[in-house]
Design a protein around this motif. Structure first.
Motif, PDB file in Angstrom:
ATOM      1  N   GLN A   1      -2.513  -2.526  -2.230  1.00  0.00           N
ATOM      2  CA  GLN A   1      -2.843  -1.382  -3.378  1.00  0.00           C
ATOM      3  C   GLN A   1      -3.666  -0.202  -2.808  1.00  0.00           C
ATOM      4  OE1 GLN A   1      -3.948  -3.341  -7.132  1.00  0.00           O
ATOM      5  NE2 GLN A   1      -2.193  -4.809  -7.114  1.00  0.00           N
ATOM      6  N   ASP A   2      -4.007  -0.176  -1.670  1.00  0.00           N
ATOM      7  CA  ASP A   2      -4.641   1.182  -1.229  1.00  0.00           C
ATOM      8  C   ASP A   2      -3.736   2.396  -0.987  1.00  0.00           C
ATOM      9  OD1 ASP A   2      -7.244   0.004  -0.582  1.00  0.00           O
ATOM     10  OD2 ASP A   2      -7.001  -0.186   1.358  1.00  0.00           O
ATOM     11  N   GLU A   3      -4.283   3.483  -1.155  1.00  0.00           N
ATOM     12  CA  GLU A   3      -3.376   4.704  -1.056  1.00  0.00           C
ATOM     13  C   GLU A   3      -4.168   5.591  -0.072  1.00  0.00           C
ATOM     14  OE1 GLU A   3      -1.070   7.624  -3.864  1.00  0.00           O
ATOM     15  OE2 GLU A   3      -3.206   7.865  -4.079  1.00  0.00           O
TER      16      GLU A   3
ATOM     17  N   GLU B   1       5.653   3.379   0.646  1.00  0.00           N
ATOM     18  CA  GLU B   1       5.474   2.084   0.191  1.00  0.00           C
ATOM     19  C   GLU B   1       5.764   1.029   1.299  1.00  0.00           C
ATOM     20  OE1 GLU B   1       5.151   1.259  -3.622  1.00  0.00           O
ATOM     21  OE2 GLU B   1       4.975   3.371  -4.450  1.00  0.00           O
TER      22      GLU B   1
ATOM     23  N   SER C   1       6.588  10.186   0.712  1.00  0.00           N
ATOM     24  CA  SER C   1       5.617   9.046   0.129  1.00  0.00           C
ATOM     25  C   SER C   1       6.398   7.719   0.591  1.00  0.00           C
ATOM     26  CB  SER C   1       5.833   9.024  -1.584  1.00  0.00           C
ATOM     27  OG  SER C   1       4.906   8.073  -1.971  1.00  0.00           O
TER      28      SER C   1
ATOM     29  N   ASN D   1      -8.071   6.168  -1.061  1.00  0.00           N
ATOM     30  CA  ASN D   1      -8.305   5.732  -2.371  1.00  0.00           C
ATOM     31  C   ASN D   1      -8.925   7.152  -3.104  1.00  0.00           C
ATOM     32  OD1 ASN D   1      -6.963   3.233  -2.431  1.00  0.00           O
ATOM     33  ND2 ASN D   1      -8.634   2.350  -1.543  1.00  0.00           N
ATOM     34  N   SER D   2      -8.624   8.131  -2.754  1.00  0.00           N
ATOM     35  CA  SER D   2      -9.042   9.456  -3.197  1.00  0.00           C
ATOM     36  C   SER D   2     -10.409  10.013  -2.605  1.00  0.00           C
ATOM     37  CB  SER D   2      -9.289   9.215  -4.883  1.00  0.00           C
ATOM     38  OG  SER D   2      -8.002   9.204  -5.379  1.00  0.00           O
TER      39      SER D   2
ATOM     40  N   VAL E   1      -3.823   9.344   1.709  1.00  0.00           N
ATOM     41  CA  VAL E   1      -3.016  10.646   1.504  1.00  0.00           C
ATOM     42  C   VAL E   1      -3.286  11.321   2.900  1.00  0.00           C
ATOM     43  CG1 VAL E   1      -2.949  12.681   0.157  1.00  0.00           C
ATOM     44  CG2 VAL E   1      -3.001  10.411  -0.947  1.00  0.00           C
TER      45      VAL E   1
ATOM     46  N   ALA F   1       0.959  -1.173  -0.109  1.00  0.00           N
ATOM     47  CA  ALA F   1       0.057   0.137  -0.062  1.00  0.00           C
ATOM     48  C   ALA F   1       1.171   1.165   0.128  1.00  0.00           C
ATOM     49  CB  ALA F   1      -0.910  -0.205   1.152  1.00  0.00           C
ATOM     50  N   ARG F   2       0.280   2.298  -0.160  1.00  0.00           N
ATOM     51  CA  ARG F   2       1.091   3.613  -0.402  1.00  0.00           C
ATOM     52  C   ARG F   2       0.354   4.532   0.689  1.00  0.00           C
ATOM     53  NH1 ARG F   2       3.808   6.742  -4.674  1.00  0.00           N
ATOM     54  NH2 ARG F   2       2.841   8.932  -4.542  1.00  0.00           N
ATOM     55  N   LEU F   3       1.362   5.455   1.447  1.00  0.00           N
ATOM     56  CA  LEU F   3       0.850   6.326   2.033  1.00  0.00           C
ATOM     57  C   LEU F   3       1.922   7.696   1.888  1.00  0.00           C
ATOM     58  CD1 LEU F   3      -0.130   6.398   5.816  1.00  0.00           C
ATOM     59  CD2 LEU F   3       1.727   7.961   5.162  1.00  0.00           C
ATOM     60  N   VAL F   4       1.022   8.626   1.513  1.00  0.00           N
ATOM     61  CA  VAL F   4       1.636  10.031   1.297  1.00  0.00           C
ATOM     62  C   VAL F   4       1.201  11.234   2.307  1.00  0.00           C
ATOM     63  CG1 VAL F   4       1.681  11.950  -0.534  1.00  0.00           C
ATOM     64  CG2 VAL F   4       1.289   9.784  -1.195  1.00  0.00           C
TER      65      VAL F   4
END
Length: 126
Positions: A114-116, A45, A43, A97-98, A118, A31-34
């Protein structure tokens, strides 16, 4: 060029291609964290573990990035007291996820591969 040089060249080429594949196609379990500070972004991952929450991912990311973080969980709600100089009470928006989410639930909201995430912070003006 002898067989050893050819083998070494082939090995180097395979490593280079593998490196590009990792960059272009991250692991399916990551997953990604910004963290968006306004003037810059950090950023991160990493692999998602079973039962991982947004707060767990944030905690792992700030430890890896050397970013100061203080939070409390009180009355079933999470509150970020401070993250790298951004203090409680300053505007903060969290997206999964936006989609905007309530920051007070980051300790309970599970993430998956695969979640993001922010975390958008206002610029720190002192």
């Amino acid at each position: 060029m002898g067989p050893i040089h050819s083998l070494a060249s082939l090995a180097i080429a395979v490593l280079v291609v593998a490196g590009f594949m990792v960059i272009l196609f991250p692991a399916q379990s990551d997953a990604r964290l910004v963290i968006d500070f306004g003037s810059n972004q950090r950023s991160f991952e990493g692999q998602v573990t079973s039962g991982m929450t947004i707060l767990d991912a944030l905690n792992a990311s700030v430890i890896a990035g050397g970013i100061p973080l203080q939070f409390v969980i009180q009355d079933g709600q999470a509150r970020i007291v401070e993250i790298d100089g951004h203090r409680d009470g300053q505007p903060m928006t969290v997206f999964l996820n936006s989609q905007p989410i309530d920051p007070s639930g980051i300790h309970a909201l599970l993430i998956k591969a695969q979640d993001e995430v922010v975390i958008r912070l206002s610029q720190n003006i002192e």
